[in-house]
Design a protein around this motif. Structure first.
Motif: not given
Length: 198
Positions: A93-94, A110, A113, A119-120, A122-123
């Protein structure tokens, strides 16, 4: 980047070197495999098929309790495998998104979930896999491992670090090569190519 994930998985077992040295090798190998397995979906629904940020995390809690209450090769292996897979899935995710050139920052995906069925985004704490900061993480994770582990596993750490260096050097070129080669492939292969390659 896969080398970063497997080194992080191995480092999760570092306390065993001091607390239960007889279980450290199995813990280090299980952490390595836990960091590796989620990326086996690289060409079949990458970051969705084998990435479970919520479920690996939830399952790792009772596994860690079992390993603490009844330490054995099996309980330690299961706990560190699940913890390594959870760390990998959450760490994705990061990083950058799912795209051929993640440094362009065009993807809003990213990791998937499964619990929330979404979708999460991208951080981008690490811009993309193979970025210089990703290599720095690999180097940072490898230093304590090189001090803690014995020669057979030390070779694994050094080899993993070598892969990280080569991948970082070649990362952008690999994307350009893929972009040049993919259009030359027969259209019958399209269903077998990751979406980011199309």
């Amino acid at each position: 980047m896969l080398p970063t994930h497997v080194l992080a998985g191995m480092l999760l077992a570092a306390p065993l070197v001091r607390v239960a040295p007889e279980l450290a090798p199995v813990g280090l190998v299980a952490g390595f495999l836990g960091g590796l397995v989620p990326d086996l979906d690289m060409y079949t629904g990458h970051r969705r098929t084998l990435h479970y940020p919520v479920y690996y995390s939830v399952l790792s809690v009772p596994a860690l309790v079992a390993a603490a209450v009844a330490p054995s090769a099996l309980t330690v292996a299961v706990a560190l495998f699940l913890l390594g897979a959870a760390l990998h899935s959450v760490a994705d995710m990061y990083g950058g998104g799912l795209e051929l050139r993640p440094w362009e920052g065009n993807s809003d995906r990213a990791v998937y979930d499964h619990y929330r069925e979404t979708w999460v985004a991208p951080r981008r704490g690490v811009r993309y896999d193979g970025a210089v900061e990703d290599l720095a993480l690999s180097v940072g994770l490898s230093v304590p491992l090189l001090v803690l582990v014995d020669p057979p596993l030390r070779a694994v750490v050094i080899g993993t670090l070598a892969v990280a260096v080569v991948y970082t050097v070649l990362r952008r070129r690999l994307a350009e090569m893929a972009a040049a080669v993919i259009p030359l492939l027969p259209s019958s292969l399209d269903p077998y190519l990751p979406e980011r390659y199309r």
